[in-house]
Design a protein around this motif. Structure first.
Motif, PDB file in Angstrom:
ATOM      1  N   UNK A 287       0.648  -1.174  -0.089  1.00  0.00           N
ATOM      2  CA  UNK A 287       0.019  -0.106  -0.245  1.00  0.00           C
ATOM      3  C   UNK A 287       0.991   1.288   0.034  1.00  0.00           C
ATOM      4  N   UNK A 288       2.156   1.105  -0.221  1.00  0.00           N
ATOM      5  CA  UNK A 288       3.110   2.365  -0.044  1.00  0.00           C
ATOM      6  C   UNK A 288       2.835   3.520  -1.162  1.00  0.00           C
ATOM      7  N   UNK A 289       3.211   4.521  -0.820  1.00  0.00           N
ATOM      8  CA  UNK A 289       3.170   5.851  -1.451  1.00  0.00           C
ATOM      9  C   UNK A 289       4.400   6.136  -1.983  1.00  0.00           C
ATOM     10  N   UNK A 290       4.841   6.410  -3.144  1.00  0.00           N
ATOM     11  CA  UNK A 290       6.257   6.883  -3.498  1.00  0.00           C
ATOM     12  C   UNK A 290       6.643   8.152  -3.011  1.00  0.00           C
ATOM     13  N   UNK A 291       7.781   8.330  -2.166  1.00  0.00           N
ATOM     14  CA  UNK A 291       8.182   9.216  -1.283  1.00  0.00           C
ATOM     15  C   UNK A 291       8.827  10.199  -2.556  1.00  0.00           C
ATOM     16  N   UNK A 389       0.015   5.506 -19.531  1.00  0.00           N
ATOM     17  CA  UNK A 389      -0.614   5.408 -20.848  1.00  0.00           C
ATOM     18  C   UNK A 389      -0.724   4.081 -21.101  1.00  0.00           C
ATOM     19  N   UNK A 390      -0.788   3.097 -20.344  1.00  0.00           N
ATOM     20  CA  UNK A 390      -1.019   1.736 -20.761  1.00  0.00           C
ATOM     21  C   UNK A 390      -2.048   1.330 -19.917  1.00  0.00           C
ATOM     22  N   UNK A 391      -2.900   0.359 -20.604  1.00  0.00           N
ATOM     23  CA  UNK A 391      -3.907  -0.169 -19.894  1.00  0.00           C
ATOM     24  C   UNK A 391      -3.963  -1.521 -19.764  1.00  0.00           C
ATOM     25  N   UNK A 392      -2.592  -2.241 -19.787  1.00  0.00           N
ATOM     26  CA  UNK A 392      -2.292  -3.520 -19.642  1.00  0.00           C
ATOM     27  C   UNK A 392      -2.786  -4.204 -18.211  1.00  0.00           C
ATOM     28  N   UNK A 393      -2.558  -3.178 -17.277  1.00  0.00           N
ATOM     29  CA  UNK A 393      -2.964  -3.621 -15.965  1.00  0.00           C
ATOM     30  C   UNK A 393      -3.508  -2.514 -15.092  1.00  0.00           C
ATOM     31  N   UNK A 397      -0.094   2.671  -7.535  1.00  0.00           N
ATOM     32  CA  UNK A 397       1.094   3.399  -7.182  1.00  0.00           C
ATOM     33  C   UNK A 397       2.470   2.917  -7.802  1.00  0.00           C
ATOM     34  N   UNK A 398       2.300   1.596  -7.688  1.00  0.00           N
ATOM     35  CA  UNK A 398       3.503   0.682  -7.793  1.00  0.00           C
ATOM     36  C   UNK A 398       3.968   0.591  -9.407  1.00  0.00           C
ATOM     37  N   UNK A 399       2.643   0.286 -10.280  1.00  0.00           N
ATOM     38  CA  UNK A 399       3.026   0.381 -11.542  1.00  0.00           C
ATOM     39  C   UNK A 399       2.809   1.816 -12.283  1.00  0.00           C
ATOM     40  N   UNK A 400       2.366   2.803 -11.705  1.00  0.00           N
ATOM     41  CA  UNK A 400       2.031   4.086 -12.208  1.00  0.00           C
ATOM     42  C   UNK A 400       3.429   5.000 -12.203  1.00  0.00           C
ATOM     43  N   UNK A 418      -5.650   7.680 -14.591  1.00  0.00           N
ATOM     44  CA  UNK A 418      -4.868   8.790 -13.691  1.00  0.00           C
ATOM     45  C   UNK A 418      -5.738   8.463 -12.346  1.00  0.00           C
ATOM     46  N   UNK A 419      -4.859   8.221 -11.108  1.00  0.00           N
ATOM     47  CA  UNK A 419      -5.546   8.168  -9.825  1.00  0.00           C
ATOM     48  C   UNK A 419      -4.821   9.109  -8.858  1.00  0.00           C
ATOM     49  N   UNK A 420      -5.534   9.280  -7.910  1.00  0.00           N
ATOM     50  CA  UNK A 420      -5.247  10.005  -6.532  1.00  0.00           C
ATOM     51  C   UNK A 420      -5.137   9.028  -5.410  1.00  0.00           C
ATOM     52  N   UNK A 421      -3.902   9.177  -4.638  1.00  0.00           N
ATOM     53  CA  UNK A 421      -3.908   8.355  -3.459  1.00  0.00           C
ATOM     54  C   UNK A 421      -3.634   9.253  -2.274  1.00  0.00           C
ATOM     55  N   UNK A 422      -3.956   8.607  -0.977  1.00  0.00           N
ATOM     56  CA  UNK A 422      -3.511   9.177   0.260  1.00  0.00           C
ATOM     57  C   UNK A 422      -2.320   8.747   0.856  1.00  0.00           C
TER      58      UNK A 422
END
Length: 439
Positions: A287-291, A389-393, A397-400, A418-422
């Motif tokens: 569930x981590x967010x990229x620092x 830009x890919x819809x393969x998966x 946050x891990x693959x974006x 696009x997604x937004x995360x907390x």
């Protein structure tokens, strides 16, 4: 013989019959004489053999043989017979007395011992040479058979022969290299690891052995094994090869503890690995967010921080963690029901982050464009946006890609997700925008 008159049995030496007194007349019988002499000699145990030249076979003319003559004949015959049964010449035996025999016995014993020693020494030398030659020929045969079977792709047979060779020469790098090749051909990674470790123990600077062992650890995702290899790297070349596969443990620049006022938490990596973190104690790998910048820790909240580094290959290192209480009266713990920024959900309401996070606003909207556009995402304070830009998966946050500024619209038709995360690993639903850019 018998008495001719009365038939009484008579001895061969009798001259008259003891019964009738008749005088006995007879011719001398050499055979009887020989028989009597032999009986006398055997009874006295004075000889061990009979010679053909014995006086026992010499004719006698005198019929009157006295007892002394008989004894003399016995002694002389015994002496002659004894002399003819010895290895030495008769003349030598006649001249040898008892003292000579006593003197010659130690000499004979010494010669016998020396002869035996020479024989045993020769036998030992022969056996040693025979054993050495046999072992050498056996090794050569096993080696040639191993290479032959290897060329014929009979890997099981080749492994059997190389194992026999290694039993006698366990430190042979040549045999170990052949065994490593067999393991590669059979995909036996477990046995190959053992073989490569043995090679490294014998040849610490073997770059190829380290390289092959590294590849096995990478395939097994054994980061711990790679770390141990790097710790024991024997030279700079091997250390440099392993360096790029190492992963840092992230460092929390703010010491965990209780603080009276708001703080800012910076997380660093010496190797500049990517850092993923959570503030509610959940797994940063899931569930981590990229620092990307220091994290604000707001007043009256308790944060349970967990962080982990990730390298370019997607492998994670060891985690680090720490708890922060901001304000003595802080009671609101960051969890799955709390917003990490203390600002509530993106729509302005406070409370549960389990409520759906609104999709982000993306500009420009879907459409066809003849001039290239810069795409922007409206990200609320305390949140982060990721795009692909890919819809393969499904986007996570891990693959974006972390949004940090304007995105250049690509030529042709494309779809932006696009997604937004907390900070707790919660994400909005994916928003997709379609663009067609035809210059």
């Amino acid at each position: 013989m018998k008495c001719a008159k009365c038939g009484m049995e008579l001895t061969s030496s009798a001259r008259t019959c003891s019964r009738c007194g008749e005088a006995i007349e007879r011719e001398f019988n050499f055979k009887n004489m020989e028989k009597e002499l032999l009986n006398t000699v055997w009874e006295e145990e004075t000889i061990h053999g009979i010679s053909g030249k014995s006086m026992l076979y010499e004719p006698k003319t005198d019929l009157q043989i006295t007892t002394d003559q008989k004894n003399s004949a016995n002694q002389k015959g015994a002496g002659m017979i004894s002399r003819h049964n010895q290895y030495e010449e008769p003349d030598e035996m006649e001249e040898m007395d008892d003292d000579d025999i006593v003197e010659k016995q130690p000499v004979k014993l010494t010669l016998a011992i020396l002869t035996s020693a020479a024989l045993f020494g020769g036998l030992a030398f022969f056996l040693q040479n025979f054993s050495t030659d046999y072992v050498y020929e056996k090794k050569e045969a096993d080696y040639l058979n191993c290479l032959k079977m290897l060329s014929e792709e009979d890997y099981a047979g080749a492994l059997g022969h190389v194992d026999l060779l290694l039993k006698s020469e366990s430190d042979s790098l040549e045999y170990l290299a052949i065994k490593n090749t067999i393991c590669e051909k059979t995909d036996d990674s477990k046995l190959q690891k053992e073989t490569l470790k043995k090679i490294i123990s014998l040849d610490a600077d073997n770059y190829q052995a380290y390289e092959k062992l590294l590849q096995i650890y990478l395939e097994d995702e054994n980061q711990e094994g790679i770390e141990k290899l790097a710790e024991n790297a024997p030279n700079s070349a091997i250390a440099s090869m392993l360096e790029e596969y190492l992963i840092d443990t992230p460092y929390l620049e703010l010491t965990p503890g209780v603080y009276d006022a708001s703080q800012t938490l910076a997380i660093t990596s010496e190797r500049e690995n990517s850092i993923y973190y959570t503030l509610d104690g959940s797994s940063p790998q899931e569930h981590g967010v990229l620092y990307s910048a220091p994290i604000p820790l707001e007043q009256d909240y308790i944060y349970s921080v967990r962080a982990v580094c990730k390298n370019e290959r997607g492998a994670y290192g060891d985690e680090t963690s720490g708890d922060y209480q901001i304000g003595i009266d802080a009671v609101n713990r960051i969890s799955a029901t709390t917003d990490p920024s203390g600002m509530g959900t993106p729509d302005g309401s406070s409370g549960s982050a389990s409520a759906q996070i609104n999709q982000p606003e993306v500009y420009p909207q879907s459409g066809t464009y003849t001039t290239q556009q810069q795409i922007t995402i409206d990200v609320p304070i305390g949140y982060q946006a990721y795009y692909s830009w890919s819809s393969a998966a499904p986007l996570t946050p891990q693959n974006g890609t972390l949004y940090t500024g304007g995105i250049t619209m690509p030529e042709g038709s494309s779809v932006l997700s696009v997604i937004v995360t907390d900070g707790n690993g919660n994400s909005s639903e994916v928003k997709q925008v379609s663009y067609t850019y035809q210059p």
